[in-house]
Design a protein around this motif. Structure first.
Motif, PDB file in Angstrom:
ATOM      1  N   ILE A 166       0.952  -1.240   0.155  1.00  0.00           N
ATOM      2  CA  ILE A 166      -0.043   0.145  -0.064  1.00  0.00           C
ATOM      3  C   ILE A 166       0.854   1.317  -0.022  1.00  0.00           C
ATOM      4  CG2 ILE A 166      -1.818   1.181   1.306  1.00  0.00           C
ATOM      5  CD1 ILE A 166      -2.139  -1.507   2.603  1.00  0.00           C
ATOM      6  N   ILE A 167       0.589   2.199  -0.933  1.00  0.00           N
ATOM      7  CA  ILE A 167       1.385   3.541  -0.856  1.00  0.00           C
ATOM      8  C   ILE A 167       0.401   4.681  -0.528  1.00  0.00           C
ATOM      9  CG2 ILE A 167       2.563   5.087  -2.291  1.00  0.00           C
ATOM     10  CD1 ILE A 167       3.012   1.907  -3.698  1.00  0.00           C
ATOM     11  N   LEU A 168       0.809   5.232   0.661  1.00  0.00           N
ATOM     12  CA  LEU A 168       0.125   6.280   1.210  1.00  0.00           C
ATOM     13  C   LEU A 168       0.591   7.601   0.706  1.00  0.00           C
ATOM     14  CD1 LEU A 168      -0.649   5.263   4.855  1.00  0.00           C
ATOM     15  CD2 LEU A 168      -2.161   4.929   2.802  1.00  0.00           C
ATOM     16  N   GLY A 169      -0.066   8.317   0.265  1.00  0.00           N
ATOM     17  CA  GLY A 169       0.421   9.700  -0.272  1.00  0.00           C
ATOM     18  C   GLY A 169       0.495   9.799  -1.824  1.00  0.00           C
ATOM     19  N   PRO A 170       1.239  10.732  -2.266  1.00  0.00           N
ATOM     20  CA  PRO A 170       1.892  11.655  -1.374  1.00  0.00           C
ATOM     21  C   PRO A 170       0.771  12.784  -0.368  1.00  0.00           C
ATOM     22  CG  PRO A 170       1.837  12.531  -3.672  1.00  0.00           C
ATOM     23  CD  PRO A 170       1.151  11.098  -3.609  1.00  0.00           C
ATOM     24  N   VAL A 171       1.180  12.942   0.445  1.00  0.00           N
ATOM     25  CA  VAL A 171       0.593  13.999   1.594  1.00  0.00           C
ATOM     26  C   VAL A 171       1.451  14.739   2.115  1.00  0.00           C
ATOM     27  CG1 VAL A 171      -1.386  12.597   2.251  1.00  0.00           C
ATOM     28  CG2 VAL A 171       0.678  12.484   3.266  1.00  0.00           C
ATOM     29  N   ALA A 172       1.094  15.865   2.545  1.00  0.00           N
ATOM     30  CA  ALA A 172       1.974  16.766   3.359  1.00  0.00           C
ATOM     31  C   ALA A 172       2.186  16.171   4.781  1.00  0.00           C
ATOM     32  CB  ALA A 172       1.120  18.116   3.497  1.00  0.00           C
ATOM     33  N   SER A 173       3.811  16.392   5.139  1.00  0.00           N
ATOM     34  CA  SER A 173       3.971  15.879   6.220  1.00  0.00           C
ATOM     35  C   SER A 173       3.311  16.317   7.485  1.00  0.00           C
ATOM     36  CB  SER A 173       5.593  16.204   6.661  1.00  0.00           C
ATOM     37  OG  SER A 173       6.391  15.355   5.674  1.00  0.00           O
ATOM     38  N   PRO A 174       3.132  15.494   8.755  1.00  0.00           N
ATOM     39  CA  PRO A 174       2.256  16.262   9.846  1.00  0.00           C
ATOM     40  C   PRO A 174       2.865  17.552  10.235  1.00  0.00           C
ATOM     41  CG  PRO A 174       2.863  13.961  10.045  1.00  0.00           C
ATOM     42  CD  PRO A 174       3.600  14.282   8.597  1.00  0.00           C
TER      43      PRO A 174
ATOM     44  N   LYS B  30      11.203  25.101   4.492  1.00  0.00           N
ATOM     45  CA  LYS B  30      11.339  24.017   3.498  1.00  0.00           C
ATOM     46  C   LYS B  30       9.824  23.199   3.670  1.00  0.00           C
ATOM     47  CE  LYS B  30      15.569  23.611   1.929  1.00  0.00           C
ATOM     48  NZ  LYS B  30      16.974  22.850   2.116  1.00  0.00           N
ATOM     49  N   TYR B  31       9.194  23.124   2.468  1.00  0.00           N
ATOM     50  CA  TYR B  31       7.802  22.465   2.630  1.00  0.00           C
ATOM     51  C   TYR B  31       8.064  20.937   2.537  1.00  0.00           C
ATOM     52  CZ  TYR B  31       5.463  26.855   2.067  1.00  0.00           C
ATOM     53  OH  TYR B  31       4.748  27.977   2.410  1.00  0.00           O
ATOM     54  N   ARG B  32       7.307  20.312   3.245  1.00  0.00           N
ATOM     55  CA  ARG B  32       7.625  18.582   3.375  1.00  0.00           C
ATOM     56  C   ARG B  32       6.496  17.794   2.921  1.00  0.00           C
ATOM     57  NH1 ARG B  32      10.935  17.247   7.518  1.00  0.00           N
ATOM     58  NH2 ARG B  32       9.160  16.273   8.537  1.00  0.00           N
ATOM     59  N   TYR B  33       6.921  16.994   2.008  1.00  0.00           N
ATOM     60  CA  TYR B  33       5.903  15.924   1.500  1.00  0.00           C
ATOM     61  C   TYR B  33       6.420  14.492   1.798  1.00  0.00           C
ATOM     62  CZ  TYR B  33       1.953  18.758  -0.452  1.00  0.00           C
ATOM     63  OH  TYR B  33       0.746  19.499  -0.550  1.00  0.00           O
ATOM     64  N   GLN B  34       5.330  13.852   2.072  1.00  0.00           N
ATOM     65  CA  GLN B  34       5.806  12.566   2.283  1.00  0.00           C
ATOM     66  C   GLN B  34       5.151  11.402   1.619  1.00  0.00           C
ATOM     67  OE1 GLN B  34       5.714  12.189   6.674  1.00  0.00           O
ATOM     68  NE2 GLN B  34       3.419  11.222   6.531  1.00  0.00           N
ATOM     69  N   CYS B  35       5.620  10.130   1.667  1.00  0.00           N
ATOM     70  CA  CYS B  35       5.065   8.906   0.888  1.00  0.00           C
ATOM     71  C   CYS B  35       5.216   7.564   2.108  1.00  0.00           C
ATOM     72  CB  CYS B  35       5.431   8.802  -0.386  1.00  0.00           C
ATOM     73  SG  CYS B  35       4.706   7.800  -1.418  1.00  0.00           S
ATOM     74  N   ILE B  36       4.202   7.092   2.381  1.00  0.00           N
ATOM     75  CA  ILE B  36       4.563   6.062   3.349  1.00  0.00           C
ATOM     76  C   ILE B  36       4.265   4.571   2.507  1.00  0.00           C
ATOM     77  CG2 ILE B  36       3.634   4.580   5.287  1.00  0.00           C
ATOM     78  CD1 ILE B  36       3.004   7.364   6.365  1.00  0.00           C
ATOM     79  N   ILE B  37       5.147   3.667   2.513  1.00  0.00           N
ATOM     80  CA  ILE B  37       5.034   2.558   1.919  1.00  0.00           C
ATOM     81  C   ILE B  37       4.727   1.447   3.052  1.00  0.00           C
ATOM     82  CG2 ILE B  37       5.819   0.808   0.577  1.00  0.00           C
ATOM     83  CD1 ILE B  37       8.163   3.119  -0.149  1.00  0.00           C
ATOM     84  N   LYS B  38       3.706   0.679   2.810  1.00  0.00           N
ATOM     85  CA  LYS B  38       3.128  -0.318   3.756  1.00  0.00           C
ATOM     86  C   LYS B  38       3.399  -1.568   3.019  1.00  0.00           C
ATOM     87  CE  LYS B  38      -0.579   1.720   6.472  1.00  0.00           C
ATOM     88  NZ  LYS B  38      -1.972   1.680   6.833  1.00  0.00           N
TER      89      LYS B  38
END
Length: 794
Positions: A733-741, A748-756
DNA sequence: AGCACGCCGACT
DNA sequence: GTCGGCGTGCTC
């Protein structure tokens, strides 16, 4: 002879070996694992030798400048472990090598200007060189002379030299001894002090440290200097260890007899120790069930076999009490490594291990890399603690390193906890680890009674303070009885912020997407991420209202409230503000231990390790502050913390009581912490994790992209998500991209992607490729971070 | 990461 | 015409 060297530059393009010719005079010392200084481009830097060979594909090789070590600082096992670490955490090889050594051994670099020709140079430059030669880069910069110097370098009148400096210094102590040729009789009759000095020296086998001598003879260094000059004494220097525990004597302690419960637990461990076999044990025992004694007796067995032991404890609980127990049992065979020590002290403790002068190390996370040669056991106490995961590169987990090292050494690993991490407990249930249960408390006392107070109820009945009526009554009772109280404030994620009461504006950091924290001592607001600090404004920047106040319950505020309600009570406050000075942590605990205060009020840092017989009440002011954080481990952390804190009460004869205040008393992690039922908590939380597809059912990896431009960060993150989606199996499962918490840090703006994922054998290689492709160092490049198995999702 | 080399705009 | 801006590429 050619050496392959990894140089001290953490950058993508440099993350490989460079070959150097070994000069004739260094060929006998040069070997794998020693550090060298090499020319690299126009400068000089430090590097590690990875290997020796006879030929290189590179034609023009430079010469190694000098060697830093005579023998390897990292032995063969650690050298190969660094390779494993690089592979596992996707870090640079140099970072993996560096993390294994104490900070003091990191090289520092200086630049100096040397004047080659004194003719025809600007007079102000000549003046600079007259004051300081060679001229440091720093002074040149301060005097704004860099530009002129650059010109002079071109004209070959000035030269730049790069110097590599070792920051770690061996501490030397100055001694004097009697020279021998002249005796007391040669000293002039009127030189009373000199004679006195001779007497003292004679009483100490003819030599003493200068400091001691001055003290003993009541003289000054002038007298000693005269005696050296006149040939009565000669001076010498002796290497010293800085001993952080110098002023303390440790009472020798003996084995306790183990309870049947403990015996059952230690037997399989000792078996594995004796068989020199790897096995990971999970030692699950409630607070007070005597895990430490099992550790101590296991270590004892290991020492009898002439092997060594690593004992990891969370940074925060490496208290004097803990050190005392180990030093008491094993005396000077113990080295201690934790952040409370100075860089120099840590270096000295490390050298003791490296030289084989000690056989046990007790320390925080990084002690897992202690350079022991024959490990007999590795113990990780409070294994669920998140501080075992390093949050910056190399992003390793001490537990993984421990298991890897134990495989190489053929020795058991013991993971101990009253509230194991779900990951570990699940592994133990599956049989990957061997589960050992300690079910009873050693002195048979009951666990303290836990009462949960619904703060909504309090509010409904008109109590708007942060203390419930029950808590106040109980505090009063203890104080009357001259017993002690611990008040715990869970502040993580919810510290005092400043808000305008009229328009609701919360003061935010101009560079990061977080609210500023109020610091009362300076009447200022500070950002915890970038360090930005400003004074609290008098009027709201949005609506110009003057109704600005701070919210949230910081420890300072609790202390004030407490004082208002009970002015007769003496409170000790422990938080970052009051414990930042070295040794203050210990001092405050001492004062409390001596009974000079009634209440100990604090954050995280008082949750562990405190063991005072007189504490009969523990109050948790707000149990649910971290329950609502965007973290899938929130329930687990809450349960662990409440269980932990409750364990502080009634550890001795007097029965203890715990009061937990909360706005969500029905939440299962609070309900189950009340009954201290780990097993039920585990079952329940596992169901939640399964449903939400989180660890231990899935592995995680986190990719974070940051850039000054939001669109760029989001765009690249999107590209990466697409690559992942196309290359990974449907199971993942790939969550994102979403803005980091935390959506922005330091502008600097932060975006993240989580791989399950459950099984994804090619993921590491894919991540490596992604890192390769996206870690440009150019000016407008996005910064990419990959954390395999992250603990903090921010 | 540094640092040098090298190609285009505003100045003496 | 030059000084110097920082984009590009290399470091055994």
């Amino acid at each position: 002879m050619i050496a392959s060297v990894i140089v001290d530059v953490p950058a993508k393009q440099i993350d490989r070996t460079f070959d150097y010719q070994v000069p004739e005079n260094l060929q006998s010392v040069v070997q794998r694992g020693i550090r060298v200084v090499v020319p690299f481009g126009p400068r000089k830097i430090q590097g590690f030798i990875l290997g020796i060979k006879e030929e290189s594909s590179v034609k023009k090789l430079k010469l190694i400048e000098e060697v830093v070590d005579i023998e390897p600082v990292l032995n063969e096992e650690l050298m190969s472990l660094s390779e494993w670490l690089t592979e596992q955490t996707l870090c640079y090889r140099i970072s993996a090598l560096q993390v294994m050594l104490p900070a003091a051994m990191k090289a520092k670099y200086n630049k100096f200007f040397h004047l080659l020709e004194d003719v025809d140079i600007p007079s102000h430059i000549r003046e600079l060189f007259q004051k300081e030669s060679p001229l440091t880069w720093k002074t040149a910069d301060e005097q704004h002379a860099l530009k002129d110097l650059q010109e002079l370098i071109k004209q070959r009148k000035v030269e730049v030299k790069y110097v590599v400096r070792q920051s770690g210094n061996v501490k030397k102590k100055r001694f004097v001894e009697i020279n021998g040729q002249l005796t007391v009789d040669d000293i002039p009759a009127n030189a009373k002090k000199q004679k006195l000095i001779m007497e003292h020296l004679n009483r100490h086998d003819g030599k003493m440290s200068v400091a001691e001598l001055k003290e003993a003879a009541g003289t000054t260094s002038a007298v000693i200097k005269t005696m050296i000059d006149n040939g009565y004494l000669k001076e010498f220097f002796s290497e010293q260890y800085r001993d952080p525990f110098a002023e303390r004597t440790f009472e020798k302690t003996e084995h306790f007899t183990l309870t049947p419960d403990q015996k059952n637990a230690i037997t399989p461990i000792l078996e594995k120790v004796n068989q020199y076999e790897q096995q990971t044990f999970l030692l699950h025992g409630v607070t007070g069930s005597g895990k430490t004694e099992i550790y101590l007796q296991t270590i004892d067995q290991v020492l009898k076999q002439n092997r060594q032991a690593i004992m990891l404890v969370p940074e925060i609980s490496l208290t004097p009490q803990m050190v005392q127990r180990f030093k008491g049992r094993f005396g000077n065979q113990v080295a201690v490594m934790h952040s409370g020590l100075s860089v120099g002290e840590k270096y000295d403790e490390w050298r003791k291990i490296h030289r084989g002068e000690v056989n046990v190390v007790v320390g925080a996370r990084s002690a897992i890399f202690a350079p022991f040669k024959k490990l007999g056991v590795i113990i990780i106490d409070e294994e669920h603690e998140t501080s075992y995961k390093q949050e910056d590169s190399p992003r390793y987990h001490a537990r993984d390193v421990a298991i890897e090292r134990s495989n190489r050494h053929g020795c058991p690993v013991i993971l101990g906890s009253a509230t194991p991490s779900l990951e570990s407990f699940a592994r133990a249930k599956k049989g990957n680890y061997q589960l050992l249960e300690l079910e009873y408390r050693m002195n048979q006392q009951d666990l303290p009674e836990v009462r949960v107070i619904d703060m909504r109820e309090e509010l409904r009945e008109g109590n708007r303070s942060m203390f419930s009526r029950d808590l106040l009554t109980e505090i009063e009772k203890r104080i009357e009885k001259k017993e002690q109280v611990v008040l715990f404030l869970n502040r993580r994620g919810y510290s005092s912020f400043i808000m305008c009461r009229d328009c609701g504006t919360v003061m935010q950091c101009p560079h990061c997407e977080v609210s500023l924290t109020y610091h009362r001592s300076k009447e200022s607001m500070k950002c915890h991420y970038c360090g930005h600090e400003e004074y609290v404004p008098n009027t709201c920047p949005e609506c110009e209202s003057e109704h600005i106040r701070y919210f949230g319950t910081g420890t300072q505020k609790v202390e004030e409230e407490l004082f208002k309600l009970m002015p007769h009570v003496k409170t000790i406050r422990m938080d970052v503000d009051t414990t930042s000075k070295k040794g203050s942590h210990e001092k405050l605990l001492d004062v409390f231990g001596r009974g000079e205060a009634d209440i100990l009020l604090g954050t995280q840092m008082i949750a562990k390790g405190l063991d005072f017989p007189n504490i009969t009440l523990v109050g948790v002011l707000s149990a649910d502050t971290m329950l609502h954080l965007p973290d899938f481990r929130a329930s687990e952390k809450t349960f662990q913390l409440l269980t932990q804190v409750s364990g502080r009460a009634g550890r001795h004869e007097k029965p203890g009581e715990v009061i937990i205040q909360t706005y969500t008393p029905e939440h299962f992690s609070i309900e189950l912490a009340k009954s201290q039922n780990y097993e039920w908590f585990y079952q329940k939380e596992m169901m939640m994790r399964k449903a939400a597809q989180y660890p231990p059912f899935y592995y995680l990896s986190l990719i974070t992209l940051s850039h000054e431009n939001v669109n760029k960060a989001a765009g690249v993150c999107n590209e990466i998500a697409d690559i992942l989606k196309s290359r990974l199996s449907d199971q993942s499962i790939i969550l994102g991209p979403v803005a980091s918490p935390i959506a922005r840090i330091q502008d600097k703006y932060r975006y993240q992607c989580i791989i399950k994922y459950k099984r994804e054998p090619e993921l590491k290689n894919l991540l490596k490729k992604i890192l390769d492709q996206y870690s440009d160092t150019g000016k407008d490049a996005v910064t990419i971070h990959i954390d395999v198995q992250p603990y903090i999702m921010m």
